[in-house]
Design an enzyme around this catalytic site. Structure first.
Site, PDB file in Angstrom:
ATOM      1  N   ARG A 285       0.930  -1.091   0.139  1.00 53.84           N
ATOM      2  CA  ARG A 285      -0.030  -0.016   0.102  1.00 53.84           C
ATOM      3  C   ARG A 285       0.740   1.236  -0.047  1.00 53.84           C
ATOM      4  NH1 ARG A 285      -2.079   2.945   4.530  1.00 53.84           N
ATOM      5  NH2 ARG A 285      -3.131   4.676   3.653  1.00 53.84           N
ATOM      6  N   ASP A 343     -19.371   5.523   9.933  1.00 53.48           N
ATOM      7  CA  ASP A 343     -19.932   6.175  11.061  1.00 53.48           C
ATOM      8  C   ASP A 343     -19.887   7.752  10.820  1.00 53.48           C
ATOM      9  OD1 ASP A 343     -18.189   7.558  14.345  1.00 53.48           O
ATOM     10  OD2 ASP A 343     -20.470   6.948  14.028  1.00 53.48           O
ATOM     11  N   ASN A 394     -14.870  -1.689   9.406  1.00 57.87           N
ATOM     12  CA  ASN A 394     -13.746  -1.537   9.753  1.00 57.87           C
ATOM     13  C   ASN A 394     -13.648  -0.452  11.114  1.00 57.87           C
ATOM     14  OD1 ASN A 394     -10.905  -1.258  10.041  1.00 57.87           O
ATOM     15  ND2 ASN A 394     -10.626  -0.156   7.921  1.00 57.87           N
ATOM     16  N   GLY A 418     -10.351  -5.271  13.201  1.00 56.42           N
ATOM     17  CA  GLY A 418      -9.619  -4.664  14.241  1.00 56.42           C
ATOM     18  C   GLY A 418      -8.518  -3.669  13.776  1.00 56.42           C
ATOM     19  N   ILE A 420      -4.808  -2.064  13.179  1.00 57.26           N
ATOM     20  CA  ILE A 420      -3.565  -2.979  12.881  1.00 57.26           C
ATOM     21  C   ILE A 420      -2.610  -2.546  13.903  1.00 57.26           C
ATOM     22  CG2 ILE A 420      -1.811  -3.160  10.943  1.00 57.26           C
ATOM     23  CD1 ILE A 420      -3.811  -2.437   9.004  1.00 57.26           C
ATOM     24  N   HIS A 446     -26.130 -19.215  10.994  1.00 55.35           N
ATOM     25  CA  HIS A 446     -25.900 -20.704  11.133  1.00 55.35           C
ATOM     26  C   HIS A 446     -27.075 -21.359  10.565  1.00 55.35           C
ATOM     27  CE1 HIS A 446     -23.449 -23.487  12.387  1.00 55.35           C
ATOM     28  NE2 HIS A 446     -23.150 -23.411  13.713  1.00 55.35           N
ATOM     29  N   ASP A 450     -22.385 -23.044   7.639  1.00 54.24           N
ATOM     30  CA  ASP A 450     -21.797 -23.769   8.647  1.00 54.24           C
ATOM     31  C   ASP A 450     -20.292 -23.483   9.122  1.00 54.24           C
ATOM     32  OD1 ASP A 450     -21.397 -26.394   6.580  1.00 54.24           O
ATOM     33  OD2 ASP A 450     -20.059 -24.920   6.687  1.00 54.24           O
TER      34      ASP A 450
END
Lengths: 476, 372
Positions: A285, A343, A394, A418, A420, A446, A450
């Site tokens: 990146r 957000d 994210n 989560g 980095i 579920h 599975d």
């Protein structure tokens, strides 16, 4: 001498506590259990008609545009009562008295006349009617500390209720900084002054959003030495808490979340978490960021995560499916419309990038930029917010490692990423190296997914990101 | 002559030492200040601050300010009625509601704002406007400008170059007016035209007028020249020195509490929520497949929120549960496209996943949102 009369009316209501005085000029007794901030509603006061005063410029009539109070409300002198308009001028009418509003003479959009009654106010007879001028003349108090205080030629303005509070706490009004209109001393100012004396931390007043929430400590004069032993210790005289619970209806963004999450509750979720080594991706990146910038696009990690997810969905299409209402049919969606949780100031929104299966990483970055700027401006359209088939959140940009995301119906899976972190890990040779580690937490439905499917999808997604070059092999 | 930095120091010490913002006794009748900011909310906050905190008994104030593109509506106006909100959002033009009455104006850097602060007793709009006209005539004697009895200033007896509004409080008052120097007339006319139909309200309506820039009349005129001329005339009439003090509306030490005032002016509750009650009654013509659907919509909006919502749909076009969910969601929500979009897209998530249904739903919702 301040005299409070207790009338023998049958309709006296004492709300919090009592001010009981013996009507005897030689002895005055104040006994109270709790601090009073407003006098109790004694319904045997005198009703005064507050007339609309002269506006100026020869104006005789105005239109009532907004009432700030309603019948039954208590007002203090100088509180705003209503807003009237006349020929491009908007006028705030303030109360001349302390008391309770008993009648509004006009409704919104009515024409009100100068010199005619505007509202009827019931005033507490013991306090008397304040004079015409704006400066408050208080009834003389027994303590010499509470005569008119003059600060550099200006009189201190404070309502009788505030003066009483100051007197109860042995506070000189001249020591208190007034924050009301025309530097009037308000109840909050007395409370704040008290807090500084006793070191108590006061909860914010309910009107905190309008009134400046903090007071500059430099502007408050230092407490005089003779006060120290007169100020009561908090334990013996607790400062009354003036905060109130606030109830408001659930609307807008909150309502939308209530609906979505209530529906999501019907889905049996299971979770699956893992950690991803992004060391190589971080490096990639860094190399590609300037290239994207030249093209005018901000490149974050999300386009890579999204593209890798789409590649994974090609192998495990059940994660990009939808289960119908009665759990009779599963629809495998052809398009990978991957949602990205955002957000904003108003709350959570989830726009999606359409057809990721035919987009390059750069295309996804461009689209994300567009959605992000529209999202923060509050201008996302319905097409951007509907049609999603799979979602990534994210949350790591704010913080956190593992999460338990909630699936957004009608989808069947969601992933939460989560932050980095740089952590020590062992490589193939058994040496410790610096690794860029990110945690992922998946949730899936579920009823049709599975654990094994989710795990294999996650492993594939992980392998693409840990070794970005492998994405090249499968990019379409 | 007092240096500007020294003046600010004195002002600062005055504010910190005594609760009341006061001015040193050397200054006489009038104080002229100019804002260094072009942010409409910050500048309106300065007006509020001066109105609330300054003692105008001994000294009156003239405040000069300019804003980057913004539409400013009067205290009791309806933004949906007054301007093209969609265009404003697209072009990133701010919308502000001021505390004074009057009509809607478009501000950009080619328009100057003048606020005359006095005590309530000395409130006198005609005098202020005559001062402005006198200043203009002193600068360019050949300008045909005069004040009407509606408190407008007209150029060549035809074109409005200034509009007025005022705010009166308990002890102080202010009168502010605009002056068109070199504003973008094209943007002005397009943003001040409302596309919203079927609105019924008692909000103060604006009176449209033909406008002209002073620059068009005399290209040698600039905003700075006009500001200076007006300041000079004010100084003369108030027997004070012709000195403009610059103030920064972001300076919390100089103007304690100003940050919160500016914040309040930007809240949705103030800008949109203070709109007097109004109703929307219109008919959406939705083109769907080969036909056109007539959908009657009736909404009552109070405090900017939808109090009552009625949508008259032909039966069977949408399942009744979905329709009632839509009405239930919209009721109580802000009359705001962002909020409405979020709500309607959420409803889509929890209803049967039928493409046909989704298309109809999206069409209906998009049309509804266009009303906001």
């Amino acid at each position: 001498v301040c005299i409070h009369r207790v009338r023998s009316c049958s309709s006296i209501r004492f709300i919090k506590s009592k001010y009981v005085c013996v009507f005897d000029k030689s002895a005055l007794k104040f006994s109270h259990q709790q601090r009073l901030f407003r006098t109790s509603a004694v319904s045997c006061g005198q009703i005064v008609q507050f007339k609309l005063s002269d506006i100026g410029e020869g104006i005789t009539e105005v239109t009532v545009k907004e009432w700030y109070i309603k019948e039954g409300d208590s007002v203090s002198q100088f509180d705003s009562i209503c807003e009237v308009q006349s020929d491009k001028a908007s006028v705030t009418i303030t109360s001349r008295y302390d008391g309770i509003i008993r009648k509004l003479h006009y409704s919104i959009d009515d024409i009100a006349f100068v010199g005619k009654p505007l509202v009827d106010i019931e005033i507490d007879a013991s306090k008397g009617v304040a004079p015409e001028e704006d400066v408050v003349e208080t009834p003389p108090m027994s303590h010499e500390e509470h005569t008119h205080q003059e600060i550099k030629g200006h009189k201190t303005l404070a309502t009788p209720a505030v003066r009483r509070l100051a007197m109860e706490n042995n506070i000189k009004l001249s020591e208190v900084v007034g924050t009301g209109k025309d530097n009037r001393i308000l109840k909050e100012d007395i409370l704040n002054y008290l807090a500084k004396q006793t070191g108590a931390i006061l909860p914010p007043s309910p009107k905190a959003e309008i009134v400046p929430p903090f007071r500059k400590t430099e502007t408050v004069p230092a407490a005089p030495k003779d006060k120290a032993h007169k100020i009561p210790v908090p334990i013996s005289r607790p400062i009354a808490f003036s905060g109130k619970d606030k109830t408001e209806p659930v609307t807008g963004f909150q309502k939308a979340m209530v609906k979505t999450m209530s529906a999501a509750l019907k889905i049996p979720h299971f979770g699956y978490c893992d950690e991803i080594d992004l060391t190589q991706l971080v490096q990639l990146r860094e190399e590609l960021k300037p290239l994207a910038e030249i093209r005018g696009v901000k490149l974050s990690f999300m386009p890579f995560f999204i593209k890798a997810a789409s590649l994974g969905l090609l192998q495990y299409p059940i994660l990009n499916a939808s289960l119908d209402e009665n759990c009779q049919n599963v629809t495998y969606k052809a398009s990978h419309n991957i949602g990205v949780a955002m957000d904003t100031e108003q709350g959570l929104i989830v726009p999606n990038v359409k057809n990721v299966q035919v987009c390059s990483v750069f295309d996804i970055a461009v689209e994300l930029n567009r959605l992000q700027s529209l999202g923060s401006a509050g201008q996302l359209g319905t097409s951007d917010l509907t049609g999603g088939t799979f979602t990534l959140s994210n949350i790591g940009t704010i913080g956190g490692t593992y999460a338990k995301p909630v699936i957004l119906p009608p989808e069947v899976a969601i992933g939460a990423l989560g932050k980095i972190q740089v952590l020590p890990r062992f490589n193939g040779k058994g040496e410790v190296f610096k690794a860029q580690i990110m945690n992922v937490s998946w949730s899936a439905d579920h009823r049709i997914i599975d654990g094994a499917t989710m795990a294999r999808f996650s492993n594939l997604w992980k392998s693409y990101l840990e070794n970005p070059a492998s994405m090249l092999l499968d990019l379409k | 002559m007092v240096l500007q930095s020294l003046k600010n120091c004195l002002w600062l010490s005055c504010v910190l030492r005594t609760p009341k913002a006061c001015f040193w006794s050397t200054a006489s009748g009038g104080l002229i200040i100019q804002s260094v900011s072009n942010d409409v909310y910050q500048n309106l906050a300065v007006e509020d601050w001066i109105h609330d905190h300054m003692d105008l008994e001994k000294q009156q104030v003239l405040f000069l300010w300019r804003n980057s593109p913004a539409v400013v509506i009067g205290r009791h106006q309806n933004p949906w009625q007054e301007c093209n909100l969609r265009l404003l959002r697209q072009k990133n033009i701010k919308l502000a509601r001021r505390r004074s009455g009057g009509g809607t104006v478009y501000h950009d850097l080619g328009n100057i704002n003048l606020t005359f602060f006095t005590t309530r007793k000395k409130y006198e709009r005609m005098e202020n406007l005559k001062l402005v006209v006198k200043a203009l005539k002193a600068l360019r004697p050949q300008l045909d400008v005069h004040v009407t009895d509606r408190y407008d200033i007209l150029l060549d007896r035809r074109y409005k170059i200034s509009g007025t509004a005022a705010k009166l409080g308990r002890t102080s008052a202010y009168h502010h007016c605009t002056l068109l120097c070199n504003a973008d007339k094209f943007v002005l006319s397009s943003v001040l035209k409302s596309p919203y139909k079927g609105l019924k309200s008692n909000a103060t309506p604006s009176v449209p007028a033909s406008v002209k820039n002073l620059f068009e009349e005399d290209p040698s005129l600039t905003s700075e020249m006009l500001l200076d001329a007006i300041a000079k005339e004010y100084a003369t009439q108030h027997q004070t020195d012709h000195h403009i003090t610059l103030i920064n509306p972001a300076d919390e030490t100089l103007l304690p509490g100003i940050h919160n005032k500016a914040k309040e002016l930007q809240t949705w509750e103030w800008v949109y929520g203070k709109t007097p009650k109004f109703s929307v009654s219109t008919c959406l013509n939705i083109a769907y497949k080969d036909s056109v659907l007539d959908v009657k919509v009736n909404m009552d909006v109070k405090h900017g929120r939808i109090e009552v919502c009625n949508i008259d749909l032909p039966e069977e076009w949408l399942p009744p549960e979905l329709y009632s969910e839509l009405v239930k969601s919209l009721t109580g929500s802000k009359f705001c496209p962002n909020e409405a979009t979020t709500l309607v897209t959420t409803l889509l998530r929890v209803c049967p996943q039928d493409d046909e249904l989704h298309n109809r739903w999206s069409l209906l919702c998009e049309n509804m949102i266009m009303l906001m």
